[in-house]
Design an enzyme around this catalytic site. Structure first.
Site, short mmCIF file in Angstrom:
data_model
loop_
_atom_site.label_atom_id
_atom_site.label_comp_id
_atom_site.label_asym_id
_atom_site.label_seq_id
_atom_site.Cartn_x
_atom_site.Cartn_y
_atom_site.Cartn_z
N ASN A 9 11.79 65.49 67.48
CA ASN A 9 12.47 66.69 67.00
C ASN A 9 11.66 67.25 65.82
OD1 ASN A 9 14.20 68.60 65.98
ND2 ASN A 9 15.76 67.16 65.28
N TRP A 10 10.92 68.30 66.09
CA TRP A 10 10.01 68.82 65.07
C TRP A 10 10.73 69.64 64.00
CZ3 TRP A 10 5.27 70.98 68.35
CH2 TRP A 10 4.72 69.91 69.08
N LYS A 11 11.97 69.98 64.24
CA LYS A 11 12.75 70.80 63.30
C LYS A 11 11.99 72.10 62.97
CE LYS A 11 14.96 66.59 61.84
NZ LYS A 11 15.66 65.84 60.81
N HIS A 96 23.10 68.74 66.31
CA HIS A 96 22.37 67.95 65.31
C HIS A 96 23.12 68.07 63.97
CE1 HIS A 96 19.28 66.70 62.50
NE2 HIS A 96 18.71 66.09 63.50
N GLU A 98 22.14 68.59 61.09
CA GLU A 98 21.71 69.72 60.26
C GLU A 98 22.39 71.01 60.72
OE1 GLU A 98 17.52 68.95 60.70
OE2 GLU A 98 17.80 67.13 59.51
N GLU A 166 23.07 59.55 65.30
CA GLU A 166 22.23 59.78 64.13
C GLU A 166 23.07 59.73 62.87
OE1 GLU A 166 18.42 61.93 65.35
OE2 GLU A 166 19.85 63.46 64.82
N GLY A 172 15.93 61.53 57.61
CA GLY A 172 14.95 62.04 56.66
C GLY A 172 15.01 61.37 55.30
N SER A 212 15.22 58.08 60.60
CA SER A 212 14.11 57.34 60.01
C SER A 212 13.53 56.26 60.94
CB SER A 212 14.52 56.74 58.67
OG SER A 212 14.87 57.77 57.75
N GLY A 233 12.46 62.36 64.02
CA GLY A 233 12.18 63.54 63.22
C GLY A 233 10.81 63.45 62.57
N GLY A 234 10.79 63.06 61.31
CA GLY A 234 9.56 63.03 60.50
C GLY A 234 8.38 62.36 61.20
#
Ligand code: PGA
Length: 251
Positions: A9-11, A96, A98, A166, A172, A212, A233-234
């Site tokens: 997930n590149w956001k 998600h 966010e 999640e 993150g 993470s 993610g990251g």
């Protein structure tokens, strides 16, 4: 045996050029090492088309990060499932944390989106998870069960549904749920799905962990009985890290 699924997930990261570069680098590192699992990348909308071209026939799935629940109309800034479908998206991430926290998405809205995505033949990756405060108050299971029930309300067939657990406190932050903590919630999600849809459907449903995930903890998380891959993610923004996580799921 459930096929493991790993999605990056590149956001809100990567231009078209950067996204194409990242995809090309991931493909070089993974090679044909993903025969036994499902791998996807979720670039921002603007890079979907470019990344699709870079993906070519490699088998990596193109995933969108969100969609609107209407077909079309006066919804400035929104994107419909028909648009995603026409770009070659196979899946869409919905609900998600966010989106829920920063953009006010409720489980009722997530439910509309899940139904719309499934109706268009897209795979729906529905995210659920508790905040730190909710975990500390001991309401994790209740909260996640509610999100699963509401998100899937009126959905008859889970064939094209993936649930991503999640925990918000792990996203993150560098704090990963321990494999035991994650397994406990994954098992409870599977029980909820079994209560609604029965044993066979629950046994087939894939539940990803996100929060993470890194090369150093992926294999242990993915070895848990109810963890069927990861939403990354990251670490998905670095080709080496993402490829290492894919290897941990696919071996
Ligand atoms: P993270 O994000 O891996 O950077 O914690 C996961 C996600 O939000 O899907």
């Amino acid at each position: 045996m459930r096929t493991k699924i790993v999605v990056g997930n590149w956001k809100m990261n990567k231009t078209v050029e950067e996204g194409v570069g990242l995809t090309t680098a991931i493909l070089e590192l993974i090679g044909d090492g993903m025969a036994d699992c499902e791998v996807g990348v979720a670039p921002p909308f603007t890079a979907l088309d470019g990344v699709k071209r870079a993906i070519g026939r490699s088998g990596i799935r193109l995933v969108a990060q969100n969609c609107h629940h209407e077909d079309d109309g006066a919804y400035t800034g929104e994107v419909s499932v028909r648009m995603l479908d026409s770009l070659g998206c196979a899946s869409v991430i919905l609900g998600h944390s966010e989106r829920r926290q920063l953009f006010g998405e409720t489980s009722a809205v997530v439910n509309l989106k899940v139904k719309k995505a499934l109706g268009a033949g897209l795979q729906a990756i529905m995210c659920v998870g508790e905040t730190l405060d909710e975990r500390e108050r001991g309401v994790t299971e209740e909260l996640v069960t509610g999100q699963v029930r509401e998100g899937l309300d009126g959905v008859d067939d889970l064939e094209n549904v993936v649930i991503a657990y999640e925990p918000v406190w792990a996203i993150g932050t560098g704090k990963t749920a321990t494999p035991g903590q994650a397994q406990e919630v994954h098992a409870s999600i599977r029980r909820t799905v079994r209560d609604i849809y029965g044993e066979t459907v629950a046994g087939r449903l894939r539940i990803q962990y996100g929060g993470s995930v890194k090369p150093s903890n992926a294999a242990e998380l993915f070895s848990m009985p109810d963890i069927d891959g990861g939403l990354i993610g990251g670490a998905s923004l670095k080709a080496e890290d993402f490829a290492a996580i894919v290897r941990a799921a696919c071996c």
